[in-house]
Design an enzyme around this catalytic site. Sequence first.
Site, PDB file in Angstrom:
ATOM      1  N   ASN A  12      39.780  43.938  34.640  1.00 35.24           N
ATOM      2  CA  ASN A  12      39.226  43.009  33.655  1.00 35.24           C
ATOM      3  C   ASN A  12      37.762  42.785  34.020  1.00 35.24           C
ATOM      4  O   ASN A  12      37.460  42.066  34.963  1.00 35.24           O
ATOM      5  CB  ASN A  12      40.018  41.693  33.712  1.00 35.24           C
ATOM      6  CG  ASN A  12      39.417  40.615  32.834  1.00 35.24           C
ATOM      7  OD1 ASN A  12      38.551  40.896  32.002  1.00 35.24           O
ATOM      8  ND2 ASN A  12      39.864  39.388  33.018  1.00 35.24           N
ATOM      9  N   TRP A  13      36.884  43.427  33.263  1.00 31.61           N
ATOM     10  CA  TRP A  13      35.452  43.356  33.602  1.00 31.61           C
ATOM     11  C   TRP A  13      34.826  42.032  33.175  1.00 31.61           C
ATOM     12  O   TRP A  13      33.670  41.755  33.511  1.00 31.61           O
ATOM     13  CB  TRP A  13      34.700  44.532  32.945  1.00 31.61           C
ATOM     14  CG  TRP A  13      35.107  45.888  33.441  1.00 31.61           C
ATOM     15  CD1 TRP A  13      36.069  46.171  34.363  1.00 31.61           C
ATOM     16  CD2 TRP A  13      34.550  47.155  33.047  1.00 31.61           C
ATOM     17  NE1 TRP A  13      36.155  47.535  34.569  1.00 31.61           N
ATOM     18  CE2 TRP A  13      35.238  48.155  33.775  1.00 31.61           C
ATOM     19  CE3 TRP A  13      33.554  47.544  32.149  1.00 31.61           C
ATOM     20  CZ2 TRP A  13      34.942  49.516  33.624  1.00 31.61           C
ATOM     21  CZ3 TRP A  13      33.263  48.891  31.996  1.00 31.61           C
ATOM     22  CH2 TRP A  13      33.955  49.868  32.738  1.00 31.61           C
ATOM     23  N   LYS A  14      35.542  41.273  32.405  1.00 28.10           N
ATOM     24  CA  LYS A  14      35.038  39.971  31.913  1.00 28.10           C
ATOM     25  C   LYS A  14      33.673  40.145  31.234  1.00 28.10           C
ATOM     26  O   LYS A  14      33.426  41.159  30.602  1.00 28.10           O
ATOM     27  CB  LYS A  14      35.000  38.954  33.052  1.00 28.10           C
ATOM     28  CG  LYS A  14      36.319  38.885  33.824  1.00 28.10           C
ATOM     29  CD  LYS A  14      36.393  37.709  34.745  1.00 28.10           C
ATOM     30  CE  LYS A  14      37.667  37.797  35.577  1.00 28.10           C
ATOM     31  NZ  LYS A  14      37.928  36.609  36.348  1.00 28.10           N
ATOM     32  N   HIS A  97      44.609  34.956  29.057  1.00 27.93           N
ATOM     33  CA  HIS A  97      43.934  34.836  30.357  1.00 27.93           C
ATOM     34  C   HIS A  97      43.543  33.374  30.574  1.00 27.93           C
ATOM     35  O   HIS A  97      43.147  32.685  29.638  1.00 27.93           O
ATOM     36  CB  HIS A  97      42.698  35.735  30.396  1.00 27.93           C
ATOM     37  CG  HIS A  97      42.127  35.866  31.775  1.00 27.93           C
ATOM     38  ND1 HIS A  97      41.349  34.887  32.335  1.00 27.93           N
ATOM     39  CD2 HIS A  97      42.251  36.839  32.705  1.00 27.93           C
ATOM     40  CE1 HIS A  97      41.012  35.254  33.560  1.00 27.93           C
ATOM     41  NE2 HIS A  97      41.546  36.446  33.816  1.00 27.93           N
ATOM     42  N   GLU A  99      41.011  32.053  31.710  1.00 31.20           N
ATOM     43  CA  GLU A  99      39.642  31.700  31.301  1.00 31.20           C
ATOM     44  C   GLU A  99      39.573  31.483  29.787  1.00 31.20           C
ATOM     45  O   GLU A  99      38.792  30.661  29.310  1.00 31.20           O
ATOM     46  CB  GLU A  99      38.662  32.784  31.774  1.00 31.20           C
ATOM     47  CG  GLU A  99      38.460  32.695  33.287  1.00 31.20           C
ATOM     48  CD  GLU A  99      38.066  33.982  33.968  1.00 31.20           C
ATOM     49  OE1 GLU A  99      37.676  34.945  33.276  1.00 31.20           O
ATOM     50  OE2 GLU A  99      38.156  34.035  35.212  1.00 31.20           O
ATOM     51  N   GLU A 167      48.950  35.219  37.231  1.00 31.64           N
ATOM     52  CA  GLU A 167      47.625  34.971  37.799  1.00 31.64           C
ATOM     53  C   GLU A 167      47.471  33.489  38.111  1.00 31.64           C
ATOM     54  O   GLU A 167      47.088  32.694  37.228  1.00 31.64           O
ATOM     55  CB  GLU A 167      46.540  35.380  36.795  1.00 31.64           C
ATOM     56  CG  GLU A 167      46.517  36.853  36.468  1.00 31.64           C
ATOM     57  CD  GLU A 167      45.106  37.297  36.112  1.00 31.64           C
ATOM     58  OE1 GLU A 167      44.613  38.213  36.781  1.00 31.64           O
ATOM     59  OE2 GLU A 167      44.504  36.714  35.197  1.00 31.64           O
ATOM     60  N   GLY A 173      39.088  34.789  41.454  1.00 30.13           N
ATOM     61  CA  GLY A 173      37.690  34.778  41.852  1.00 30.13           C
ATOM     62  C   GLY A 173      37.380  33.904  43.061  1.00 30.13           C
ATOM     63  O   GLY A 173      36.215  33.615  43.328  1.00 30.13           O
ATOM     64  N   SER A 213      42.174  37.591  42.995  1.00 29.43           N
ATOM     65  CA  SER A 213      41.533  37.999  44.255  1.00 29.43           C
ATOM     66  C   SER A 213      42.188  39.210  44.925  1.00 29.43           C
ATOM     67  O   SER A 213      42.220  39.302  46.151  1.00 29.43           O
ATOM     68  CB  SER A 213      41.468  36.819  45.239  1.00 29.43           C
ATOM     69  OG  SER A 213      40.600  35.814  44.721  1.00 29.43           O
ATOM     70  N   GLY A 234      39.981  41.460  38.700  1.00 32.75           N
ATOM     71  CA  GLY A 234      38.707  41.043  38.133  1.00 32.75           C
ATOM     72  C   GLY A 234      37.552  41.604  38.933  1.00 32.75           C
ATOM     73  O   GLY A 234      37.117  42.734  38.752  1.00 32.75           O
ATOM     74  N   GLY A 235      37.062  40.808  39.890  1.00 35.98           N
ATOM     75  CA  GLY A 235      35.863  41.171  40.648  1.00 35.98           C
ATOM     76  C   GLY A 235      35.889  42.572  41.236  1.00 35.98           C
ATOM     77  O   GLY A 235      34.912  43.323  41.120  1.00 35.98           O
TER      78      GLY A 235
HETATM   79  C1  PEP Z   1      41.191  37.917  36.682  1.00 37.60           C
HETATM   80  O1  PEP Z   1      40.330  37.179  36.242  1.00 37.60           O
HETATM   81  O2  PEP Z   1      42.036  38.416  35.933  1.00 37.60           O
HETATM   82  C2  PEP Z   1      41.185  38.183  38.106  1.00 37.60           C
HETATM   83  C3  PEP Z   1      42.284  38.555  38.653  1.00 37.60           C
HETATM   84  O3  PEP Z   1      39.980  37.996  38.763  1.00 37.60           O
HETATM   85  P1  PEP Z   1      39.705  38.258  40.330  1.00 37.60           P
HETATM   86  O4  PEP Z   1      40.362  39.556  40.707  1.00 37.60           O
HETATM   87  O5  PEP Z   1      38.220  38.314  40.436  1.00 37.60           O
HETATM   88  O6  PEP Z   1      40.312  37.119  41.059  1.00 37.60           O
END
Ligand code: PEP
Length: 256
Positions: A12-14, A97, A99, A167, A173, A213, A234-235
Amino acid sequence: MGTIRRPLVAGNWKMNGGLEGAAALARDIAAGSSDLPCDLLVCPPAVYLNVVAGALADAGVALGGQDCHGDEGGAHTGDISAGMLADCGCGFVIVGHSERRADHGEDDAKVRLKATAAHRAGLTALICVGETGAERDAGRAQEVVASQLGGSLPDTTGSANTVIAYEPVWAIGTGRTPTPQEVQAIHHRMRALVSQSHGAAFGDQVRLLYGGSVNPGNATALMALADVDGALVGGASLKASDFLAIANNTGHFKNK
Ligand code: PEP
């Protein structure tokens, strides 16, 4: 032996990066994507879907949107329909999600409509659930996840068109994750719940991803868990080598 579920690692590049960076990241992922022990999915910002689709070419990496509207079309300024995502080459769309739930006030009913729209357009809905830190601290993680699952999965849900991601919001994050034992306990409970609501075959076959994470260092322990069928990243999905290292860590799922 139970059902063999092929793992899925989704990026997920957001709202990160620019046009050239998106194309380069997609090219790097495509270059390293052969012979992986899992399916791979990237979800770039919607405006870069076409360029990323081109960069992925025939690499066998799936493309997904980060959100869609619940309607097929109409007066929804700034929104994107599931059909539009399909037109851009998407096979998946993330819905629910945390967010989106936090930034746009999306509740379970809305997530359910979005998942239904995804199914109508022939997309696989990647439905996200997870408790906040306060809910976890209050001992309500299982209850919150159960309630989100109950409200977010539409009647059209099947293992061929739905993936579920757990999640925990406090892990996204932050560099913090639940222990592997905690993740397994929640995933086991989720599988039992969706078996009750959508049938034993669905419960057996649906892929349950962990997200929050995930990185190359912790992926091995998380991906080895019996009821974890991959990761939503994500990251670490913004660096091709990290994303591919996570994908390679799903190898031992092959014979689960
Ligand atoms: C996400 O936002 O779906 C996610 C898992 O982010 P991160 O891996 O950065 O925690």
